[in-house]
Design a protein around this motif. Structure first.
Motif, PDB file in Angstrom:
ATOM      1  N   LEU A   1       0.826  -1.514  -0.437  1.00  0.00           N
ATOM      2  CA  LEU A   1      -0.438   0.244  -0.303  1.00  0.00           C
ATOM      3  C   LEU A   1       0.992   1.025  -0.258  1.00  0.00           C
ATOM      4  O   LEU A   1       1.954   1.201   1.191  1.00  0.00           O
ATOM      5  N   ALA A   2       0.690   2.353  -0.708  1.00  0.00           N
ATOM      6  CA  ALA A   2       1.436   3.313  -1.171  1.00  0.00           C
ATOM      7  C   ALA A   2       1.656   4.366  -0.059  1.00  0.00           C
ATOM      8  O   ALA A   2       0.365   4.265   0.164  1.00  0.00           O
ATOM      9  N   PRO A   3       2.460   5.545  -0.083  1.00  0.00           N
ATOM     10  CA  PRO A   3       2.421   6.200   0.847  1.00  0.00           C
ATOM     11  C   PRO A   3       1.517   7.347   0.563  1.00  0.00           C
ATOM     12  O   PRO A   3       1.115   7.533  -0.035  1.00  0.00           O
ATOM     13  N   GLN A   4       1.572   8.919   1.955  1.00  0.00           N
ATOM     14  CA  GLN A   4       0.845   9.253   0.982  1.00  0.00           C
ATOM     15  C   GLN A   4       1.592  10.211   0.776  1.00  0.00           C
ATOM     16  O   GLN A   4       3.290  10.625   1.328  1.00  0.00           O
ATOM     17  N   GLU A   5       1.015  11.461  -0.162  1.00  0.00           N
ATOM     18  CA  GLU A   5       1.826  12.640  -0.329  1.00  0.00           C
ATOM     19  C   GLU A   5       2.095  13.875   0.356  1.00  0.00           C
ATOM     20  O   GLU A   5       0.963  14.308   1.854  1.00  0.00           O
ATOM     21  N   ARG A   6       3.565  13.767   0.938  1.00  0.00           N
ATOM     22  CA  ARG A   6       3.789  14.622   2.340  1.00  0.00           C
ATOM     23  C   ARG A   6       5.060  15.388   1.638  1.00  0.00           C
ATOM     24  O   ARG A   6       5.928  15.175   0.830  1.00  0.00           O
ATOM     25  N   PRO A   7       5.212  16.740   2.303  1.00  0.00           N
ATOM     26  CA  PRO A   7       3.791  17.694   2.916  1.00  0.00           C
ATOM     27  C   PRO A   7       2.799  17.787   2.282  1.00  0.00           C
ATOM     28  O   PRO A   7       2.745  18.257   1.498  1.00  0.00           O
ATOM     29  N   ASP A   8       2.301  18.073   3.279  1.00  0.00           N
ATOM     30  CA  ASP A   8       0.722  17.768   2.909  1.00  0.00           C
ATOM     31  C   ASP A   8      -0.131  19.494   3.143  1.00  0.00           C
ATOM     32  O   ASP A   8      -0.178  20.486   3.907  1.00  0.00           O
TER      33      ASP A   8
ATOM     34  N   LEU B   1       6.944  10.077  -5.631  1.00  0.00           N
ATOM     35  CA  LEU B   1       5.618   9.294  -6.009  1.00  0.00           C
ATOM     36  C   LEU B   1       4.967   9.384  -7.031  1.00  0.00           C
ATOM     37  O   LEU B   1       4.050   8.398  -7.751  1.00  0.00           O
ATOM     38  N   ASP B   2       4.996   9.818  -7.368  1.00  0.00           N
ATOM     39  CA  ASP B   2       4.228  10.628  -9.277  1.00  0.00           C
ATOM     40  C   ASP B   2       4.715   8.986 -10.186  1.00  0.00           C
ATOM     41  O   ASP B   2       4.229   8.488 -10.691  1.00  0.00           O
ATOM     42  N   GLU B   3       6.172   8.381  -9.761  1.00  0.00           N
ATOM     43  CA  GLU B   3       6.688   6.892 -10.297  1.00  0.00           C
ATOM     44  C   GLU B   3       6.342   6.452 -10.159  1.00  0.00           C
ATOM     45  O   GLU B   3       6.072   5.241 -10.197  1.00  0.00           O
ATOM     46  N   LEU B   4       6.124   5.897  -8.403  1.00  0.00           N
ATOM     47  CA  LEU B   4       5.717   4.958  -7.820  1.00  0.00           C
ATOM     48  C   LEU B   4       4.177   4.832  -8.660  1.00  0.00           C
ATOM     49  O   LEU B   4       3.874   3.963  -8.357  1.00  0.00           O
TER      50      LEU B   4
ATOM     51  N   LEU C   1       3.103   0.557  -9.604  1.00  0.00           N
ATOM     52  CA  LEU C   1       1.727   0.408  -9.157  1.00  0.00           C
ATOM     53  C   LEU C   1       0.539   0.513  -9.898  1.00  0.00           C
ATOM     54  O   LEU C   1      -0.570  -0.144  -9.242  1.00  0.00           O
ATOM     55  N   LYS C   2       0.795   1.191 -10.579  1.00  0.00           N
ATOM     56  CA  LYS C   2      -0.490   0.860 -11.468  1.00  0.00           C
ATOM     57  C   LYS C   2      -1.337   1.519 -11.196  1.00  0.00           C
ATOM     58  O   LYS C   2      -2.750   1.399 -11.239  1.00  0.00           O
ATOM     59  N   LEU C   3      -1.938   2.944 -10.498  1.00  0.00           N
ATOM     60  CA  LEU C   3      -2.364   3.055  -9.022  1.00  0.00           C
ATOM     61  C   LEU C   3      -3.585   4.048 -10.361  1.00  0.00           C
ATOM     62  O   LEU C   3      -4.452   4.772  -9.783  1.00  0.00           O
TER      63      LEU C   3
END
Length: 448
Positions: free
Chosen positions: A62-69, A430-433, A437-439
């Motif tokens: 499960l991918a992490p969240q965008e931080r800093p928010d 995260l853009d690459e992730l 993960l094909k999200l």
């Protein structure tokens, strides 16, 4: 049809830091302000995922969240470009910047509560994202969590998604960290076990005096209704307020269950005998044989349980019917806990083996093996309907380790959080992730 319990582990985010944000979490507060190593943290988590996959268990990520928010900081009055928002927050309200950078979404046991199709009225797997409203830095997670779960479990024929409960104290919901399911087989109807720390409206239930009780009875009941669970398939139990005041902020710090087995500390619950009898009776109606393993306080104190995270472990069923316990290295470092585990596995009982993992980076922030995974029971058809990009394979493991090595820093302090370059690094990673993960577009910076 064969069914599985799939563990979806949280991938540690690039801003992993020791902000000491979680009041009531002893490890989080005691390691506050130390420098962290995000790269090591992510690689430690990935190593556990790969090891369980190689043992034959179904494993996802499960991918992490965008931080800093930055959007969260804007809602609090900081304006200008993204870089200016971070600069002004660092200057005027550093604690808010630290909170907006928290990588706490790695602990996906708090991401949601999940009920398998065998338990629900409509025969679908149900997800309710946790509002996590007890702590500001976690309360901002659920919108992205919902999008993430929707991208992973997209087929509406098999999966149903519910928005987080109202973000008020009366419906404090911490997700699967206070939820366990007992069953004879993952594909058969079972009993869902909801543990709460207090009641919002009924004063008959005692409450802790020092630390907050994060999960309410009313939140657990609401999730059960949303998921279409029958009364015969649910048991509610109250966590012992005195152990909450000793640092047991979630039930998964003092108990863990799987299959037909509950492994728990003697002081974990109130009205323990009544609770065990109800679990036994209701699981019996489902064809199961409920069994419990009580760890006596005379052998392992609550303090030792909290320090070692003995119960924040993964209890896994093996093909031969025996169980494997996945524990952090801290259990081996605690003489009393390790002695107990040696006697447990040598007794010929239900738990036959203990495997130790180095998760120091997560542990220092207050999260062990159980915190790092969200359990989802799926039959073969449902598993085939899951986004295949998030199912762990050897090639995916190799790709993710290379991705971490490429994008993650090996040292992060509080001062580093004020660096606008960190935001750019995280968004690039995260853009690459999401492509790996094909999200699709799940992060605010990809949507807005």
């Amino acid at each position: 049809m064969k069914s599985y319990e799939v563990n979806f582990d949280g991938l540690v985010g690039p801003t992993h830091n020791y902000g000491g944000l979680s009041y009531g979490n002893v490890a989080s507060q005691s390691n506050s302000q130390q420098s962290s190593n995000p790269r090591e943290a992510a690689l430690q988590g990935l190593a556990k995922m790969k090891a369980l996959m190689e043992m034959g268990f179904q494993q996802g990520v499960l991918a992490p969240q965008e931080r800093p928010d930055v959007a969260a900081l804007r809602r609090l009055g900081f304006a200008g470009s993204d870089a200016q928002v971070i600069e002004r927050a660092a200057k005027d309200a550093m604690p808010l910047l630290v909170a907006s950078c928290s990588a706490s979404s790695m602990w996906v046991a708090n991401a949601a509560t999940v009920s398998p199709s065998a338990d629900t009225r409509d025969g679908r797997v149900h997800f309710t994202a946790a509002n996590l409203n007890c702590k500001y830095h976690r309360s901002i997670e659920h919108p992205t969590t919902s999008r993430m779960l929707g991208a992973m479990f997209a087929d509406q024929k098999h999966f149903a998604h519910h928005a987080a409960l109202p973000a008020v104290a009366q419906f404090g919901d911490e997700g699967a960290a206070n939820h366990t399911r007992f069953c004879r087989d993952y594909g058969q109807a079972g009993v869902e076990f909801f543990v709460f720390g207090r009641s919002a409206f009924d004063t008959r239930y005692p409450a802790p005096q020092k630390y907050p009780a994060r999960q309410t009875l009313e939140a657990s009941q609401a999730v059960a209704r949303l998921h279409g669970l029958s009364d015969d398939g649910v048991v509610y139990a109250q966590q012992n307020p005195s152990v909450i005041d000793q640092g047991v902020f979630h039930n998964d710090v003092i108990a863990v269950g799987n299959g037909e087995v509950l492994f728990y500390h003697e002081d974990a619950f109130l009205e323990t005998d009544k609770m065990l009898a109800e679990l036994q009776a209701k699981l019996g109606k489902c064809g199961g044989n409920f069994q419990s393993i009580c760890v006596p306080r005379s052998q392992v104190s609550v303090e030792d349980a909290v320090r070692s995270y003995l119960f924040n472990s993964q209890l896994l069923s093996r093909a031969d019917g025996s169980m494997l316990l996945i524990v952090p290295e801290e259990c081996r470092g605690n003489e009393r806990v390790w002695q107990y585990l040696q006697s447990l596995t040598s007794s010929g009982g239900l738990i036959r083996e203990v495997k130790v993992f180095d998760l120091k980076q997560s542990m220092q922030n207050g999260g062990g093996p159980a915190c790092l995974r969200l359990r989802v029971a799926l039959n073969q058809t449902e598993l085939a309907a899951v986004n295949p990009g998030v199912i762990m394979t050897v090639p995916l493991y190799d790709t993710l380790t290379q991705w971490v090595d490429k994008h993650y820093r090996d040292r992060l302090s509080e001062n580093d959080l004020a660096d606008p370059q960190l935001l750019l690094e995280c968004r690039t990673a995260l853009d690459e992730l999401t492509q790996i993960l094909k999200l699709g577009a799940v992060y605010p910076f990809q949507i807005n």
